[in-house]
Motif scaffolding. Sequence first.
Motif, PDB file in Angstrom:
ATOM      1  N   PHE A 231       0.846  -1.187   0.000  1.00 41.96           N
ATOM      2  CA  PHE A 231       0.000   0.000   0.000  1.00 41.96           C
ATOM      3  C   PHE A 231       0.881   1.237   0.000  1.00 41.96           C
ATOM      4  CE2 PHE A 231       0.638  -0.931   4.517  1.00 41.96           C
ATOM      5  CZ  PHE A 231       0.943   0.307   5.063  1.00 41.96           C
ATOM      6  N   LEU A 233       0.789   5.594   1.029  1.00 41.06           N
ATOM      7  CA  LEU A 233       0.108   6.669   1.750  1.00 41.06           C
ATOM      8  C   LEU A 233       0.275   7.939   0.924  1.00 41.06           C
ATOM      9  CD1 LEU A 233       1.285   5.889   5.408  1.00 41.06           C
ATOM     10  CD2 LEU A 233      -0.847   5.197   4.277  1.00 41.06           C
ATOM     11  N   VAL A 274       0.765   3.389  10.463  1.00 42.82           N
ATOM     12  CA  VAL A 274      -0.337   2.794   9.719  1.00 42.82           C
ATOM     13  C   VAL A 274       0.012   1.336   9.455  1.00 42.82           C
ATOM     14  CG1 VAL A 274      -1.685   2.802   7.585  1.00 42.82           C
ATOM     15  CG2 VAL A 274      -1.009   4.971   8.645  1.00 42.82           C
ATOM     16  N   ALA A 276      -1.428  -2.485   7.977  1.00 44.91           N
ATOM     17  CA  ALA A 276      -2.418  -3.255   7.238  1.00 44.91           C
ATOM     18  C   ALA A 276      -2.190  -4.736   7.521  1.00 44.91           C
ATOM     19  CB  ALA A 276      -2.297  -2.986   5.745  1.00 44.91           C
ATOM     20  N   VAL A 313      -7.067  -2.104   8.226  1.00 39.08           N
ATOM     21  CA  VAL A 313      -6.074  -1.025   8.229  1.00 39.08           C
ATOM     22  C   VAL A 313      -6.277  -0.189   9.496  1.00 39.08           C
ATOM     23  CG1 VAL A 313      -5.136   0.960   6.983  1.00 39.08           C
ATOM     24  CG2 VAL A 313      -6.129  -0.972   5.708  1.00 39.08           C
ATOM     25  N   LEU A 333      -5.300   8.196   6.517  1.00 36.02           N
ATOM     26  CA  LEU A 333      -6.073   7.042   6.044  1.00 36.02           C
ATOM     27  C   LEU A 333      -6.821   7.355   4.752  1.00 36.02           C
ATOM     28  CD1 LEU A 333      -7.552   5.556   9.353  1.00 36.02           C
ATOM     29  CD2 LEU A 333      -5.623   4.705   7.987  1.00 36.02           C
ATOM     30  N   TYR A 336      -4.895   6.331   1.731  1.00 37.18           N
ATOM     31  CA  TYR A 336      -4.461   4.934   1.662  1.00 37.18           C
ATOM     32  C   TYR A 336      -4.783   4.374   0.274  1.00 37.18           C
ATOM     33  CZ  TYR A 336      -4.195  -0.063   2.868  1.00 37.18           C
ATOM     34  OH  TYR A 336      -3.895  -1.401   2.907  1.00 37.18           O
ATOM     35  N   GLN A 337      -3.771   3.828  -0.390  1.00 36.75           N
ATOM     36  CA  GLN A 337      -3.946   3.257  -1.727  1.00 36.75           C
ATOM     37  C   GLN A 337      -3.393   1.833  -1.734  1.00 36.75           C
ATOM     38  OE1 GLN A 337      -2.443   5.583  -5.006  1.00 36.75           O
ATOM     39  NE2 GLN A 337      -2.295   3.788  -6.341  1.00 36.75           N
ATOM     40  N   PRO A 338      -4.264   0.812  -1.781  1.00 35.44           N
ATOM     41  CA  PRO A 338      -3.793  -0.569  -1.714  1.00 35.44           C
ATOM     42  C   PRO A 338      -3.239  -1.054  -3.045  1.00 35.44           C
ATOM     43  CG  PRO A 338      -6.170  -0.528  -1.951  1.00 35.44           C
ATOM     44  CD  PRO A 338      -5.739   0.910  -1.814  1.00 35.44           C
TER      45      PRO A 338
END
Length: 348
Positions: A231, A233, A274, A276, A313, A333, A336-338
């Motif tokens: 991921f 940020l 952060v 995940a 997350v 958050l 957040y890019q998975p």
Amino acid sequence: MSTDLDEQLAAMLKEHAGGDIDPAPIVEHARRRGRRLGLRRRGLIAGGAAAACAVLAAVVMTIPAGRAPDRATMPGTALALPDAPGQPGAIARPEAVGADPGVVHFTTDSLVGGAESATWSAGRGAESVEFQGPTGQARFVLARSVATLDALQQTLSSAGRPQPPTDVRVDGRPGVAWFDPSGDAKLWFVRWQPVDGLWAQLDIYATTRDEATAAASRVRFDGAHRCVVPFRLQLLPPGGRLLECSVKLGRSERGSFAEGSLVLGDEAGRWLTVRAQHVPGYDARAADLVAGPYRARRQGSDVLEMFVKPCVVEAFLKGWGNGYTESDGLTVLSGYQPARDLDHPNTW
């Protein structure tokens, strides 16, 4: 031994008048670490805006009696993370160790043999990997100072009765080793300087000192790997930057990725984590907070949680972080890019 290592150790051991070297301080320090058994330092990580953490993993070690594997071993390549083209190893640039959260400046290919899981971390002055599997468990740490090594919590179980250190040589370099009883095997600590300006330590279960130092000599410092998490940020608080990265890979029916973390912070000493975790089938709970395209909820007063399939997350504002507000956490958050593929780190 007559190097910087000798001087550093002598400084640690000289406690009483008369100038004699007393092993009690280092033994007491290790004993205090031993009391924290079961605590795992989660190397929380950070890279560039595209952040990341990686290296190859799986370990050949002596296993303490009574420890049995839960699953069959997996090839070391199953825990591999991307190479870092153009990045030097620790020997070429010792000052880079722990400075770039996106790079691990060592390799453990020949030490790795069949671990079930490996946790890599980089940033804030240190780089590490911890292996766990049917053949045992070990942790290797590389840092720019003895103080950084001493500040780490012990993560491997022992009796809490460390013995005095003795001189050893690791791949021709001077160092020290000491052990702590742990069942039929011993938890050995091998500390040495692979190059001037760097300190390394391997914590490993072994039956003899020679076995432990031989394992330490299999760590190489002439290559580098990227530290990557699945991921990114995209939004950071004003003045914020990525400080540290951590990723755990393992053998599982649900894929190789287990969890990954990024730590961000600023010059004022604030930091936020952060994390995940891969939790397929998770039953997302009702969430009343907005974080960009996501919905989030509070876990107590200092943790924010959201579910971005298939990962839970979390943003830690305290405990694993300090100084950022809930509003800051929601901003982070929201960016957040998975990654699309959790099982291929070269795509992260």
